[in-house]
Design a protein around this motif. Structure first.
Motif, PDB file in Angstrom:
ATOM      1  N   UNK A 102     -47.099 -53.317   9.744  1.00  0.00           N
ATOM      2  CA  UNK A 102     -48.501 -53.149  10.131  1.00  0.00           C
ATOM      3  C   UNK A 102     -48.733 -51.811  10.831  1.00  0.00           C
ATOM      4  N   UNK A 103     -47.705 -51.265  11.482  1.00  0.00           N
ATOM      5  CA  UNK A 103     -47.846 -49.937  12.090  1.00  0.00           C
ATOM      6  C   UNK A 103     -48.067 -48.882  11.016  1.00  0.00           C
ATOM      7  N   UNK A 104     -47.399 -49.041   9.899  1.00  0.00           N
ATOM      8  CA  UNK A 104     -47.574 -48.142   8.767  1.00  0.00           C
ATOM      9  C   UNK A 104     -48.996 -48.262   8.219  1.00  0.00           C
ATOM     10  N   UNK A 105     -49.477 -49.491   8.092  1.00  0.00           N
ATOM     11  CA  UNK A 105     -50.859 -49.705   7.626  1.00  0.00           C
ATOM     12  C   UNK A 105     -51.864 -49.080   8.591  1.00  0.00           C
ATOM     13  N   UNK A 106     -51.612 -49.234   9.883  1.00  0.00           N
ATOM     14  CA  UNK A 106     -52.550 -48.702  10.868  1.00  0.00           C
ATOM     15  C   UNK A 106     -52.653 -47.176  10.768  1.00  0.00           C
ATOM     16  N   UNK A 123     -59.783 -51.018   9.077  1.00  0.00           N
ATOM     17  CA  UNK A 123     -59.271 -50.677   7.749  1.00  0.00           C
ATOM     18  C   UNK A 123     -57.902 -51.300   7.527  1.00  0.00           C
ATOM     19  N   UNK A 124     -57.022 -51.183   8.510  1.00  0.00           N
ATOM     20  CA  UNK A 124     -55.671 -51.718   8.335  1.00  0.00           C
ATOM     21  C   UNK A 124     -55.681 -53.238   8.269  1.00  0.00           C
ATOM     22  N   UNK A 125     -56.609 -53.880   8.968  1.00  0.00           N
ATOM     23  CA  UNK A 125     -56.759 -55.330   8.854  1.00  0.00           C
ATOM     24  C   UNK A 125     -57.184 -55.698   7.432  1.00  0.00           C
ATOM     25  N   UNK A 126     -58.114 -54.920   6.869  1.00  0.00           N
ATOM     26  CA  UNK A 126     -58.545 -55.174   5.493  1.00  0.00           C
ATOM     27  C   UNK A 126     -57.370 -55.016   4.530  1.00  0.00           C
ATOM     28  N   UNK A 127     -56.551 -53.985   4.745  1.00  0.00           N
ATOM     29  CA  UNK A 127     -55.385 -53.768   3.886  1.00  0.00           C
ATOM     30  C   UNK A 127     -54.379 -54.906   4.047  1.00  0.00           C
ATOM     31  N   UNK A 128     -54.142 -55.330   5.275  1.00  0.00           N
ATOM     32  CA  UNK A 128     -53.205 -56.435   5.523  1.00  0.00           C
ATOM     33  C   UNK A 128     -53.699 -57.713   4.865  1.00  0.00           C
ATOM     34  N   UNK A 129     -54.991 -57.942   4.930  1.00  0.00           N
ATOM     35  CA  UNK A 129     -55.567 -59.131   4.301  1.00  0.00           C
ATOM     36  C   UNK A 129     -55.423 -59.049   2.779  1.00  0.00           C
ATOM     37  N   UNK A 130     -55.637 -57.851   2.232  1.00  0.00           N
ATOM     38  CA  UNK A 130     -55.538 -57.669   0.780  1.00  0.00           C
ATOM     39  C   UNK A 130     -54.129 -57.957   0.262  1.00  0.00           C
ATOM     40  N   UNK A 131     -53.119 -57.744   1.098  1.00  0.00           N
ATOM     41  CA  UNK A 131     -51.738 -58.023   0.671  1.00  0.00           C
ATOM     42  C   UNK A 131     -51.210 -59.325   1.272  1.00  0.00           C
ATOM     43  N   UNK A 132     -52.115 -60.110   1.837  1.00  0.00           N
ATOM     44  CA  UNK A 132     -51.798 -61.434   2.397  1.00  0.00           C
ATOM     45  C   UNK A 132     -50.780 -61.379   3.541  1.00  0.00           C
ATOM     46  N   UNK A 133     -50.877 -60.352   4.382  1.00  0.00           N
ATOM     47  CA  UNK A 133     -50.032 -60.279   5.578  1.00  0.00           C
ATOM     48  C   UNK A 133     -50.618 -61.203   6.640  1.00  0.00           C
ATOM     49  N   UNK A 134     -49.829 -62.133   7.163  1.00  0.00           N
ATOM     50  CA  UNK A 134     -50.343 -63.046   8.193  1.00  0.00           C
ATOM     51  C   UNK A 134     -50.753 -62.296   9.462  1.00  0.00           C
ATOM     52  N   UNK A 135     -51.773 -62.816  10.146  1.00  0.00           N
ATOM     53  CA  UNK A 135     -52.241 -62.202  11.389  1.00  0.00           C
ATOM     54  C   UNK A 135     -51.102 -62.015  12.383  1.00  0.00           C
TER      55      UNK A 135
END
Length: 139
Positions: free
Chosen positions: A29-33, A70-82
């Motif tokens: 998630x740090x990478x996504x952020x 934005x990173x939350x949207x990306x995490x959601x798109x790849x089904x990364x759990x909260x």
């Protein structure tokens, strides 16, 4: 090993490019952020981004809260759990509060994504309306 001092372990932005080292990355998630910072920056200025966000790199709808959204949207798109997205060492100790907000449907930064042209006006009563983005990269 990264040659540039990184704000987050294992990931840095250098001249608008995302550079990472898996051996020191704390969480994906740090990478996504950090990718979010690149995505919400106007295209004409992306190549000026470096490891820290300086005042001269601040743009309307292109700050920290938009990078989180934005990173939350990306995490959601790849089904990364909260729980993986808002990991215990993330967001300077604010991860639990951010996770609670997003879990409750309170989405900090979504108005900035709309302002940046990445999302349309969101109907919060429509399931799944957010965090689906219309565009992933700001023009």
């Amino acid at each position: 090993m990264l040659s540039t001092a990184a704000f987050l372990p294992g990931v840095v932005i250098a001249q608008g490019e995302l550079i990472y080292a898996l051996e020191t990355l704390v969480a994906p998630s740090d990478l996504l952020h950090e990718a979010g910072h690149i995505a919400v920056t106007p295209s004409a200025y992306r190549d000026q981004l470096d490891g820290t966000l300086q005042p001269e790199q601040a743009f309307a709808f292109g700050g920290e809260i938009e990078a989180i959204a934005w990173s939350f949207a990306a995490a959601t798109a790849i089904a990364m759990p909260l729980s993986k997205f808002f990991h215990p060492l993330g967001y300077r100790g604010h991860a639990p509060t951010l996770a609670m907000n997003f879990a409750l449907g309170v989405y900090p930064g979504v108005q900035g994504l709309i302002g940046a042209g990445l999302a349309a006006n969101v109907r919060f009563d429509a399931p799944g309306a957010y965090p689906a983005l219309q565009r992933w990269l700001r023009a």
